[in-house]
Design a protein around this motif. Structure first.
Motif, mmCIF file in Angstrom:
data_model
loop_
_atom_site.group_PDB
_atom_site.id
_atom_site.type_symbol
_atom_site.label_atom_id
_atom_site.label_comp_id
_atom_site.label_asym_id
_atom_site.label_seq_id
_atom_site.Cartn_x
_atom_site.Cartn_y
_atom_site.Cartn_z
ATOM 1 N N ALA A 82 -48.273 20.315 44.036
ATOM 2 C CA ALA A 82 -47.543 21.557 44.323
ATOM 3 C C ALA A 82 -47.833 22.025 45.750
ATOM 4 N N TYR A 83 -49.084 21.908 46.185
ATOM 5 C CA TYR A 83 -49.454 22.284 47.552
ATOM 6 C C TYR A 83 -48.687 21.432 48.564
ATOM 7 N N ASN A 84 -48.618 20.133 48.312
ATOM 8 C CA ASN A 84 -47.880 19.241 49.205
ATOM 9 C C ASN A 84 -46.389 19.560 49.196
ATOM 10 N N MET A 85 -45.878 19.921 48.044
ATOM 11 C CA MET A 85 -44.456 20.282 47.948
ATOM 12 C C MET A 85 -44.161 21.560 48.739
ATOM 13 N N LEU A 86 -45.116 22.477 48.814
ATOM 14 C CA LEU A 86 -44.938 23.672 49.643
ATOM 15 C C LEU A 86 -44.731 23.286 51.104
ATOM 16 N N TYR A 87 -45.488 22.295 51.550
ATOM 17 C CA TYR A 87 -45.360 21.808 52.921
ATOM 18 C C TYR A 87 -43.975 21.199 53.140
ATOM 19 N N ILE A 88 -43.521 20.411 52.183
ATOM 20 C CA ILE A 88 -42.182 19.800 52.265
ATOM 21 C C ILE A 88 -41.123 20.895 52.327
ATOM 22 N N GLN A 89 -41.244 21.892 51.459
ATOM 23 C CA GLN A 89 -40.280 22.996 51.457
ATOM 24 C C GLN A 89 -40.326 23.770 52.773
ATOM 25 N N PHE A 90 -41.512 23.957 53.318
ATOM 26 C CA PHE A 90 -41.649 24.623 54.609
ATOM 27 C C PHE A 90 -40.870 23.854 55.678
ATOM 28 N N ALA A 91 -41.019 22.553 55.701
ATOM 29 C CA ALA A 91 -40.315 21.738 56.698
ATOM 30 C C ALA A 91 -38.801 21.846 56.533
ATOM 31 N N LYS A 92 -38.343 21.838 55.290
ATOM 32 C CA LYS A 92 -36.905 21.900 55.035
ATOM 33 C C LYS A 92 -36.336 23.297 55.258
ATOM 34 N N ASN A 93 -37.054 24.317 54.828
ATOM 35 C CA ASN A 93 -36.514 25.682 54.829
ATOM 36 C C ASN A 93 -36.863 26.499 56.067
ATOM 37 N N GLU A 94 -37.918 26.117 56.751
ATOM 38 C CA GLU A 94 -38.333 26.829 57.969
ATOM 39 C C GLU A 94 -38.416 25.829 59.119
ATOM 40 N N PHE A 95 -37.318 25.105 59.325
ATOM 41 C CA PHE A 95 -37.342 24.000 60.279
ATOM 42 C C PHE A 95 -37.785 24.427 61.677
ATOM 43 N N ASN A 96 -37.345 25.571 62.155
ATOM 44 C CA ASN A 96 -37.713 25.978 63.515
ATOM 45 C C ASN A 96 -39.210 26.248 63.660
ATOM 46 N N LEU A 97 -39.835 26.803 62.630
ATOM 47 C CA LEU A 97 -41.293 26.983 62.675
ATOM 48 C C LEU A 97 -42.001 25.633 62.552
ATOM 49 N N PHE A 98 -41.507 24.793 61.663
ATOM 50 C CA PHE A 98 -42.067 23.455 61.501
ATOM 51 C C PHE A 98 -41.977 22.693 62.825
ATOM 52 N N LYS A 99 -40.816 22.782 63.456
ATOM 53 C CA LYS A 99 -40.589 22.116 64.747
ATOM 54 C C LYS A 99 -41.576 22.622 65.789
ATOM 55 N N LEU A 100 -41.773 23.930 65.851
ATOM 56 C CA LEU A 100 -42.716 24.508 66.807
ATOM 57 C C LEU A 100 -44.115 23.948 66.596
ATOM 58 N N ILE A 101 -44.562 23.922 65.351
ATOM 59 C CA ILE A 101 -45.938 23.528 65.067
ATOM 60 C C ILE A 101 -46.152 22.022 65.191
ATOM 61 N N TYR A 102 -45.197 21.237 64.691
ATOM 62 C CA TYR A 102 -45.439 19.794 64.569
ATOM 63 C C TYR A 102 -44.566 18.889 65.427
ATOM 64 N N LEU A 103 -43.455 19.370 65.921
ATOM 65 C CA LEU A 103 -42.541 18.478 66.623
ATOM 66 C C LEU A 103 -42.332 18.851 68.085
ATOM 67 N N SER A 104 -43.190 19.710 68.598
ATOM 68 C CA SER A 104 -43.065 20.075 70.009
ATOM 69 C C SER A 104 -44.405 19.896 70.688
ATOM 70 N N ASN A 105 -44.359 19.785 71.971
ATOM 71 C CA ASN A 105 -45.587 19.743 72.757
ATOM 72 C C ASN A 105 -45.765 21.083 73.461
ATOM 73 N N GLN A 106 -45.319 22.128 72.799
ATOM 74 C CA GLN A 106 -45.347 23.460 73.383
ATOM 75 C C GLN A 106 -46.738 23.820 73.883
ATOM 76 N N PHE A 107 -47.735 23.515 73.075
ATOM 77 C CA PHE A 107 -49.110 23.808 73.457
ATOM 78 C C PHE A 107 -49.916 22.549 73.230
ATOM 79 N N GLU A 108 -50.023 21.746 74.257
ATOM 80 C CA GLU A 108 -50.751 20.493 74.121
ATOM 81 C C GLU A 108 -52.227 20.805 73.947
ATOM 82 N N SER A 109 -52.734 20.380 72.829
ATOM 83 C CA SER A 109 -54.141 20.601 72.513
ATOM 84 C C SER A 109 -54.495 19.720 71.337
ATOM 85 N N ASP A 110 -55.628 19.982 70.770
ATOM 86 C CA ASP A 110 -56.056 19.243 69.591
ATOM 87 C C ASP A 110 -55.677 19.980 68.323
#
Length: 195
Positions: A82-110
């Motif tokens: 269920a926890y993993n499914m929340l992540y999947i739903q986040f990616a599908k339903n909040e794509f722009n936030l998901f993109k910011l966090i995981y698909l951009s180099n907006q803040f290059e760091s660790d």
């Protein structure tokens, strides 16, 4: 004359997150925030001396909202799925936030690595996995990482419409992956014990 509304950093960051959800992080600027908040840009710059600091704080807020979703409630395999499914739903339903966090180099760091290995939430998860599946700390960390990489890849493909899968199919795949990794970890442990 009504009293002036005082803007706080929290109000500005909430508006930045709302703008990101609706139009992407690239739409966040002083003018768009001022319009969203119904003010001039002056109060924004009285809280933040520059947009880079504001955007960094908005990014950190988005990350903190994501990582704090339910890890402390993982007490069984069903909870973990269920926890993993929340992540999947986040990616599908909040794509722009998901993109910011995981698909951009907006803040290059660790930051990405810290979400996986160092962040307190990930430690909670792999400690829970050790209890649920009776694994050593290194085995549960291996399980956590393998499921994380699988889940993230699937989330990206689903969010970008590269694949289409029903939730029941995704859950089945998670169960199979978890079973295969747990069994593999136990076989490796057994084989090492025989040598």
């Amino acid at each position: 004359m009504p009293p002036k509304q005082i803007l706080t950093k929290d109000m500005i960051l909430s508006a930045a997150i709302e703008l990101t959800k609706a139009s992407g992080f690239e739409s966040v600027n002083a003018r768009s925030l001022a319009q969203k908040l119904g003010c001039s840009t002056r109060p924004i710059y009285s809280c933040y001396s520059n947009m880079d600091d504001l955007k960094r704080d908005a990014y950190q807020l988005a990350v903190s909202k994501l990582v704090d979703t339910g890890a402390n409630h993982i007490n069984s395999e069903a909870d973990y799925i269920a926890y993993n499914m929340l992540y999947i739903q986040f990616a599908k339903n909040e794509f722009n936030l998901f993109k910011l966090i995981y698909l951009s180099n907006q803040f290059e760091s660790d930051e990405h690595d810290s979400l996986i290995e160092v962040h307190e939430v990930s430690k909670v998860i792999h400690e829970r996995l050790a209890q649920i599946y009776l694994l050593s700390p290194s085995q549960s960390l291996n399980l956590f990482k393998k499921v994380w990489y699988f889940m993230h890849g699937m989330a990206v493909m689903l969010a970008t419409n590269s694949i289409k899968l029903e939730d029941s199919e995704i859950e089945r795949m998670f169960k199979e992956l978890i079973h295969d990794v747990v069994e593999g970890e136990r076989r490796r442990e057994s084989a090492q014990g025989e040598h």
